[in-house]
Write a protein that holds these residues in place. Structure first.
Motif, PDB file in Angstrom:
ATOM      1  N   ARG A  68       0.911  -1.279  -0.055  1.00 19.85           N
ATOM      2  CA  ARG A  68       0.100   0.114  -0.083  1.00 19.85           C
ATOM      3  C   ARG A  68       0.917   1.244  -0.091  1.00 19.85           C
ATOM      4  NH1 ARG A  68      -4.441  -1.732   4.682  1.00 19.85           N
ATOM      5  NH2 ARG A  68      -5.816  -2.483   3.194  1.00 19.85           N
ATOM      6  N   ARG A  69       1.865   1.044   1.026  1.00 24.48           N
ATOM      7  CA  ARG A  69       2.806   2.621   0.893  1.00 24.48           C
ATOM      8  C   ARG A  69       3.769   2.565  -0.257  1.00 24.48           C
ATOM      9  NH1 ARG A  69       4.282   0.762   5.488  1.00 24.48           N
ATOM     10  NH2 ARG A  69       6.178  -0.275   4.846  1.00 24.48           N
ATOM     11  N   ASN A  70       4.344   1.586  -0.789  1.00 26.31           N
ATOM     12  CA  ASN A  70       5.254   1.684  -1.766  1.00 26.31           C
ATOM     13  C   ASN A  70       4.740   1.625  -3.171  1.00 26.31           C
ATOM     14  OD1 ASN A  70       7.885   1.561  -0.339  1.00 26.31           O
ATOM     15  ND2 ASN A  70       6.970  -0.090   0.532  1.00 26.31           N
ATOM     16  N   ALA A  71       3.774   0.925  -3.627  1.00 21.27           N
ATOM     17  CA  ALA A  71       3.338   0.717  -5.016  1.00 21.27           C
ATOM     18  C   ALA A  71       2.849   2.194  -5.676  1.00 21.27           C
ATOM     19  CB  ALA A  71       2.182   0.010  -4.963  1.00 21.27           C
ATOM     20  N   PRO A  72       2.368   3.150  -4.957  1.00 17.82           N
ATOM     21  CA  PRO A  72       1.871   4.384  -5.620  1.00 17.82           C
ATOM     22  C   PRO A  72       3.358   5.212  -5.790  1.00 17.82           C
ATOM     23  CG  PRO A  72       0.544   3.974  -3.701  1.00 17.82           C
ATOM     24  CD  PRO A  72       1.251   3.155  -3.519  1.00 17.82           C
ATOM     25  N   ILE A  73       4.249   5.075  -5.074  1.00 15.03           N
ATOM     26  CA  ILE A  73       5.238   5.905  -5.370  1.00 15.03           C
ATOM     27  C   ILE A  73       6.594   5.250  -5.969  1.00 15.03           C
ATOM     28  CG2 ILE A  73       4.726   7.568  -3.462  1.00 15.03           C
ATOM     29  CD1 ILE A  73       6.949   5.965  -1.854  1.00 15.03           C
ATOM     30  N   ALA A  74       6.479   4.076  -6.322  1.00 13.16           N
ATOM     31  CA  ALA A  74       7.574   3.311  -6.737  1.00 13.16           C
ATOM     32  C   ALA A  74       8.020   3.850  -8.061  1.00 13.16           C
ATOM     33  CB  ALA A  74       7.044   1.815  -6.897  1.00 13.16           C
ATOM     34  N   ASN A  75       9.408   3.818  -8.287  1.00 13.40           N
ATOM     35  CA  ASN A  75       9.933   4.091  -9.473  1.00 13.40           C
ATOM     36  C   ASN A  75       9.792   2.896 -10.764  1.00 13.40           C
ATOM     37  OD1 ASN A  75      11.274   6.733  -9.044  1.00 13.40           O
ATOM     38  ND2 ASN A  75      12.546   5.363  -7.547  1.00 13.40           N
ATOM     39  N   LEU A  76      10.301   2.848 -11.682  1.00 18.20           N
ATOM     40  CA  LEU A  76      10.391   1.845 -13.004  1.00 18.20           C
ATOM     41  C   LEU A  76      11.383   1.711 -13.137  1.00 18.20           C
ATOM     42  CD1 LEU A  76       8.268   0.003 -14.601  1.00 18.20           C
ATOM     43  CD2 LEU A  76       8.215   1.999 -16.225  1.00 18.20           C
ATOM     44  N   GLN A  77      11.949   0.426 -13.358  1.00 21.43           N
ATOM     45  CA  GLN A  77      13.024  -0.232 -13.668  1.00 21.43           C
ATOM     46  C   GLN A  77      12.840  -1.109 -14.936  1.00 21.43           C
ATOM     47  OE1 GLN A  77      16.330  -0.991 -11.126  1.00 21.43           O
ATOM     48  NE2 GLN A  77      17.449  -1.929 -12.601  1.00 21.43           N
ATOM     49  N   PRO A 133      20.588   0.507 -22.818  1.00 23.45           N
ATOM     50  CA  PRO A 133      20.947   0.106 -21.350  1.00 23.45           C
ATOM     51  C   PRO A 133      19.792  -0.017 -20.117  1.00 23.45           C
ATOM     52  CG  PRO A 133      21.518   2.240 -21.610  1.00 23.45           C
ATOM     53  CD  PRO A 133      20.804   1.804 -22.992  1.00 23.45           C
ATOM     54  N   VAL A 134      20.298  -0.966 -19.115  1.00 30.76           N
ATOM     55  CA  VAL A 134      19.255  -0.769 -18.164  1.00 30.76           C
ATOM     56  C   VAL A 134      19.777   0.374 -17.015  1.00 30.76           C
ATOM     57  CG1 VAL A 134      18.471  -2.151 -16.082  1.00 30.76           C
ATOM     58  CG2 VAL A 134      18.977  -3.228 -18.108  1.00 30.76           C
ATOM     59  N   ILE A 135      18.976   1.276 -16.921  1.00 28.36           N
ATOM     60  CA  ILE A 135      18.888   2.365 -16.093  1.00 28.36           C
ATOM     61  C   ILE A 135      18.520   1.931 -14.784  1.00 28.36           C
ATOM     62  CG2 ILE A 135      18.154   4.762 -15.560  1.00 28.36           C
ATOM     63  CD1 ILE A 135      17.853   5.079 -18.725  1.00 28.36           C
ATOM     64  N   LYS A 136      19.564   2.191 -13.659  1.00 25.19           N
ATOM     65  CA  LYS A 136      19.220   1.734 -12.262  1.00 25.19           C
ATOM     66  C   LYS A 136      18.283   2.823 -11.687  1.00 25.19           C
ATOM     67  CE  LYS A 136      22.686  -1.612 -11.810  1.00 25.19           C
ATOM     68  NZ  LYS A 136      22.479  -2.668 -11.154  1.00 25.19           N
ATOM     69  N   VAL A 137      17.379   2.508 -10.783  1.00 24.20           N
ATOM     70  CA  VAL A 137      16.593   3.413 -10.187  1.00 24.20           C
ATOM     71  C   VAL A 137      16.615   2.884  -8.596  1.00 24.20           C
ATOM     72  CG1 VAL A 137      15.380   4.314 -12.059  1.00 24.20           C
ATOM     73  CG2 VAL A 137      14.491   2.392 -10.685  1.00 24.20           C
ATOM     74  N   SER A 138      16.420   3.882  -7.929  1.00 23.18           N
ATOM     75  CA  SER A 138      16.361   3.519  -6.401  1.00 23.18           C
ATOM     76  C   SER A 138      14.847   2.793  -5.953  1.00 23.18           C
ATOM     77  CB  SER A 138      16.764   4.593  -5.426  1.00 23.18           C
ATOM     78  OG  SER A 138      15.691   5.808  -5.671  1.00 23.18           O
ATOM     79  N   CYS A 139      15.055   2.170  -4.853  1.00 22.38           N
ATOM     80  CA  CYS A 139      13.673   1.447  -4.383  1.00 22.38           C
ATOM     81  C   CYS A 139      13.237   2.375  -3.519  1.00 22.38           C
ATOM     82  CB  CYS A 139      14.322   0.289  -3.307  1.00 22.38           C
ATOM     83  SG  CYS A 139      14.946  -1.054  -4.408  1.00 22.38           S
ATOM     84  N   PRO A 140      11.656   2.506  -3.617  1.00 20.88           N
ATOM     85  CA  PRO A 140      10.854   1.440  -3.904  1.00 20.88           C
ATOM     86  C   PRO A 140      10.712   1.344  -5.595  1.00 20.88           C
ATOM     87  CG  PRO A 140       9.393   2.932  -3.041  1.00 20.88           C
ATOM     88  CD  PRO A 140      10.914   3.468  -2.957  1.00 20.88           C
TER      89      PRO A 140
END
Length: 123
Positions: free
Chosen positions: A45-54, A60-67
């Motif tokens: 509930r907390r992380n899904a709405p604000i999660a980045n997309l990798q 190239p795979v662009i690394k992103v931070s969690c969530p």
């Protein structure tokens, strides 16, 4: 509106996030206890709405931070996603999708449904 289905298994408890059309859009690991599973739901509930997309399917795979949601192709050639919490732990995974567009729609459905989803207990 989506909802979480909390269910007991032979080895513990797990949850599924179900969309308004009653299709499962994400599922959890099997937790040893009910309180741990409920913490997993709270984390989604907390992380899904604000999660980045990798997107791990394009170079190239662009690394992103969690969530973050990680999109990848499994050994069978299907697109899948996993949602990782701020600590990097996987808190939900998807089914396999034949097309990347379906996988991306699944991510958007999790973003939309998770935060306000009720919990239903399956007996």
């Amino acid at each position: 509106m989506g909802y979480f289905v909390f269910k007991k298994t032979a080895t513990g408890v797990k949850f599924d996030l179900v969309a308004g059309n009653h299709e499962v859009i994400a599922t959890s690991e099997v937790y040893k206890s009910e309180p741990s599973c409920r913490k997993g739901i709270a984390s989604v509930r907390r992380n899904a709405p604000i999660a980045n997309l990798q997107d791990m399917t394009e170079e190239p795979v662009i690394k992103v931070s969690c969530p973050k949601f990680e999109v990848y192709v499994d050994k069978g050639g299907e697109y899948r996603f996993r949602l990782k919490a701020t600590n990097g732990q996987i808190i939900a995974v998807s089914e396999g999708y034949a097309a990347k567009a379906g996988c991306m729609n699944g991510i958007e459905s999790v973003r939309k449904n998770a935060a306000g989803a009720d919990i239903k207990v399956q007996e």
